[in-house]
Structure formats: structure tokens, C-alpha cells
Motif scaffolding. Structure first.
Motif, PDB file in Angstrom:
ATOM      1  N   PHE A 116       0.832  -1.206   0.000  1.00 38.42           N
ATOM      2  CA  PHE A 116       0.000   0.000   0.000  1.00 38.42           C
ATOM      3  C   PHE A 116       0.866   1.255   0.000  1.00 38.42           C
ATOM      4  N   THR A 117       1.912   1.271   0.814  1.00 38.01           N
ATOM      5  CA  THR A 117       2.806   2.429   0.884  1.00 38.01           C
ATOM      6  C   THR A 117       3.512   2.658  -0.446  1.00 38.01           C
ATOM      7  N   PHE A 118       3.967   1.588  -1.067  1.00 37.50           N
ATOM      8  CA  PHE A 118       4.655   1.712  -2.351  1.00 37.50           C
ATOM      9  C   PHE A 118       3.711   2.268  -3.419  1.00 37.50           C
ATOM     10  N   TYR A 119       2.504   1.717  -3.493  1.00 36.42           N
ATOM     11  CA  TYR A 119       1.523   2.210  -4.458  1.00 36.42           C
ATOM     12  C   TYR A 119       1.160   3.665  -4.172  1.00 36.42           C
ATOM     13  N   LEU A 120       1.008   4.022  -2.905  1.00 34.42           N
ATOM     14  CA  LEU A 120       0.665   5.398  -2.552  1.00 34.42           C
ATOM     15  C   LEU A 120       1.796   6.355  -2.927  1.00 34.42           C
ATOM     16  N   ALA A 121       3.041   5.913  -2.755  1.00 38.29           N
ATOM     17  CA  ALA A 121       4.182   6.746  -3.161  1.00 38.29           C
ATOM     18  C   ALA A 121       4.182   6.957  -4.672  1.00 38.29           C
ATOM     19  N   LEU A 122       3.912   5.908  -5.449  1.00 36.86           N
ATOM     20  CA  LEU A 122       3.859   6.057  -6.902  1.00 36.86           C
ATOM     21  C   LEU A 122       2.698   6.969  -7.326  1.00 36.86           C
ATOM     22  N   GLU A 123       1.570   6.836  -6.648  1.00 32.56           N
ATOM     23  CA  GLU A 123       0.421   7.682  -6.964  1.00 32.56           C
ATOM     24  C   GLU A 123       0.729   9.141  -6.624  1.00 32.56           C
ATOM     25  N   THR A 124       1.429   9.369  -5.521  1.00 37.10           N
ATOM     26  CA  THR A 124       1.827  10.723  -5.141  1.00 37.10           C
ATOM     27  C   THR A 124       2.774  11.310  -6.177  1.00 37.10           C
ATOM     28  N   LEU A 125       3.692  10.495  -6.675  1.00 37.96           N
ATOM     29  CA  LEU A 125       4.603  10.947  -7.730  1.00 37.96           C
ATOM     30  C   LEU A 125       3.822  11.326  -8.991  1.00 37.96           C
ATOM     31  N   SER A 126       2.849  10.519  -9.358  1.00 41.88           N
ATOM     32  CA  SER A 126       2.026  10.824 -10.534  1.00 41.88           C
ATOM     33  C   SER A 126       1.217  12.100 -10.328  1.00 41.88           C
ATOM     34  N   LEU A 127       0.638  12.264  -9.137  1.00 37.90           N
ATOM     35  CA  LEU A 127      -0.137  13.477  -8.850  1.00 37.90           C
ATOM     36  C   LEU A 127       0.749  14.716  -8.853  1.00 37.90           C
ATOM     37  N   PRO A 148      -1.921  21.115 -17.984  1.00 41.30           N
ATOM     38  CA  PRO A 148      -2.634  22.382 -18.182  1.00 41.30           C
ATOM     39  C   PRO A 148      -4.043  22.332 -17.579  1.00 41.30           C
ATOM     40  N   ARG A 149      -4.541  21.137 -17.264  1.00 38.03           N
ATOM     41  CA  ARG A 149      -5.887  20.978 -16.693  1.00 38.03           C
ATOM     42  C   ARG A 149      -5.792  20.700 -15.204  1.00 38.03           C
ATOM     43  N   ARG A 150      -5.312  21.648 -14.449  1.00 37.94           N
ATOM     44  CA  ARG A 150      -5.123  21.457 -13.013  1.00 37.94           C
ATOM     45  C   ARG A 150      -6.452  21.344 -12.262  1.00 37.94           C
ATOM     46  N   GLY A 151      -7.535  21.744 -12.885  1.00 38.92           N
ATOM     47  CA  GLY A 151      -8.846  21.640 -12.259  1.00 38.92           C
ATOM     48  C   GLY A 151      -9.242  20.201 -11.981  1.00 38.92           C
ATOM     49  N   ASP A 152      -8.726  19.273 -12.770  1.00 36.31           N
ATOM     50  CA  ASP A 152      -9.042  17.864 -12.568  1.00 36.31           C
ATOM     51  C   ASP A 152      -8.420  17.305 -11.283  1.00 36.31           C
ATOM     52  N   LEU A 153      -7.462  18.031 -10.720  1.00 35.77           N
ATOM     53  CA  LEU A 153      -6.797  17.556  -9.515  1.00 35.77           C
ATOM     54  C   LEU A 153      -7.679  17.684  -8.274  1.00 35.77           C
ATOM     55  N   LYS A 154      -8.875  18.233  -8.432  1.00 38.51           N
ATOM     56  CA  LYS A 154      -9.782  18.318  -7.284  1.00 38.51           C
ATOM     57  C   LYS A 154     -10.215  16.923  -6.817  1.00 38.51           C
ATOM     58  N   TYR A 155      -9.991  15.907  -7.643  1.00 39.83           N
ATOM     59  CA  TYR A 155     -10.322  14.533  -7.274  1.00 39.83           C
ATOM     60  C   TYR A 155      -9.121  13.786  -6.695  1.00 39.83           C
ATOM     61  N   ALA A 156      -8.053  14.487  -6.395  1.00 36.13           N
ATOM     62  CA  ALA A 156      -6.836  13.855  -5.879  1.00 36.13           C
ATOM     63  C   ALA A 156      -7.074  13.158  -4.538  1.00 36.13           C
ATOM     64  N   PHE A 157      -8.081  13.575  -3.795  1.00 43.23           N
ATOM     65  CA  PHE A 157      -8.363  12.943  -2.512  1.00 43.23           C
ATOM     66  C   PHE A 157      -8.788  11.479  -2.680  1.00 43.23           C
ATOM     67  N   LEU A 158      -9.143  11.086  -3.900  1.00 44.85           N
ATOM     68  CA  LEU A 158      -9.529   9.699  -4.158  1.00 44.85           C
ATOM     69  C   LEU A 158      -8.320   8.776  -4.370  1.00 44.85           C
ATOM     70  N   ALA A 159      -7.121   9.333  -4.318  1.00 43.68           N
ATOM     71  CA  ALA A 159      -5.909   8.537  -4.559  1.00 43.68           C
ATOM     72  C   ALA A 159      -5.808   7.298  -3.672  1.00 43.68           C
ATOM     73  N   PRO A 160      -6.089   7.379  -2.369  1.00 44.62           N
ATOM     74  CA  PRO A 160      -6.008   6.146  -1.569  1.00 44.62           C
ATOM     75  C   PRO A 160      -6.976   5.055  -2.032  1.00 44.62           C
ATOM     76  N   LEU A 161      -8.161   5.438  -2.477  1.00 47.24           N
ATOM     77  CA  LEU A 161      -9.100   4.440  -2.998  1.00 47.24           C
ATOM     78  C   LEU A 161      -8.574   3.811  -4.277  1.00 47.24           C
TER      79      LEU A 161
END
Length: 127
Positions: A67-78, A86-99
Motif C-alpha cells: 500500500f505504501t509503495f503504491y501510494l508513493a507512486l500515486e503521489t509521484l504521478s499526482l 494544463p488541466r489542473r482543475g481535474d486535480l480536485k479529485y486527488a483525494f480519491l488517490a487512496p481508494l
């Protein structure tokens, strides 16, 4: 994805393609292919070199590490998306990263891994 990368191999590290050719395309290859096989090798090494009898909570520790490894990779992608998209507005869904880390990414990785192995073995890939 492998076929797309093979078809457009001329895009990598060319001045003409700017930031995309120097950073984004190689990052995509690493994240899509390299990290996928690194995760599989990492998980296999943990299972192979840590005996199941070493601790009663081995499965819990292994799950936490994955889980930690996947979360680190997801954080790197985010982070790269926040810096380069250029579409930073889509990052409002970043809170769904753990799911995504718990449910979507492992399933997606298994599908991609088996597809890459099939392509490497020259077997047909289909739905």
C-alpha cells in the motif's frame, strides 16, 4: 501501449518535441512499463526472502508495504500532473488517490502485466 511506444519511438529525447520528448514520454514508459515490472519483482523478493513464519503479522506488514509503495507512486504521478498538466482543475479529485491505490491500481497492474507478458511471448492480446 507497447505498440504505441514502438510506433512513436522517434519522439524520445528529441529537441523538436521539447518537454514531452525529454520528460513526459520517458516518464510514461517508466511508470507504465518499468515500474510495473519493478513492483512485481519487489513483491516477489519480499515473498521469497521473508519466511512466512518470521512473524505472526507478516501479511499485515506486507499489505502495508505494498500500500505504501503504491501510494508513493500515486503521489509521484499526482505531483507530476500538478506541475505539468494544463488541466489542473481535474486535480480536485486527488483525494480519491487512496481508494485508487487500494482497488483500481492493483487490478489495472495485473491486467497490464499479463498483457505485456503475452506480448513478450508473442501471444495474441485481446479482450
Amino acid at each position: 501501449q507497447l505498440q504505441v511506444y514502438r510506433k512513436h519511438v522517434d519522439i524520445f529525447f528529441k529537441k523538436r518535441f521539447g518537454l514531452f520528448g525529454w520528460i513526459i514520454a520517458p516518464n510514461n514508459v517508466f511508470m507504465d512499463i518499468g515500474a510495473l515490472f519493478l513492483r512485481a519483482a519487489w513483491l516477489a523478493a519480499i515473498i521469497a526472502f521473508t519466511p512466512f513464519t518470521s512473524s505472526p503479522n507478516y501479511a499485515l506488514r506486507l499489505t502495508f508495504l505494498v500500500f505504501t509503495f503504491y501510494l508513493a507512486l500515486e503521489t509521484l504521478s499526482l505531483t507530476s500532473a500538478a506541475l505539468l498538466s494544463p488541466r489542473r482543475g481535474d486535480l480536485k479529485y486527488a483525494f480519491l488517490a487512496p481508494l485508487m491505490v487500494v482497488f483500481y491500481r492493483p487490478l489495472h497492474s495485473i491486467v497490464r502485466f499479463t498483457s505485456y507478458v503475452k506480448v513478450a511471448l508473442k501471444r495474441g492480446v485481446g479482450w
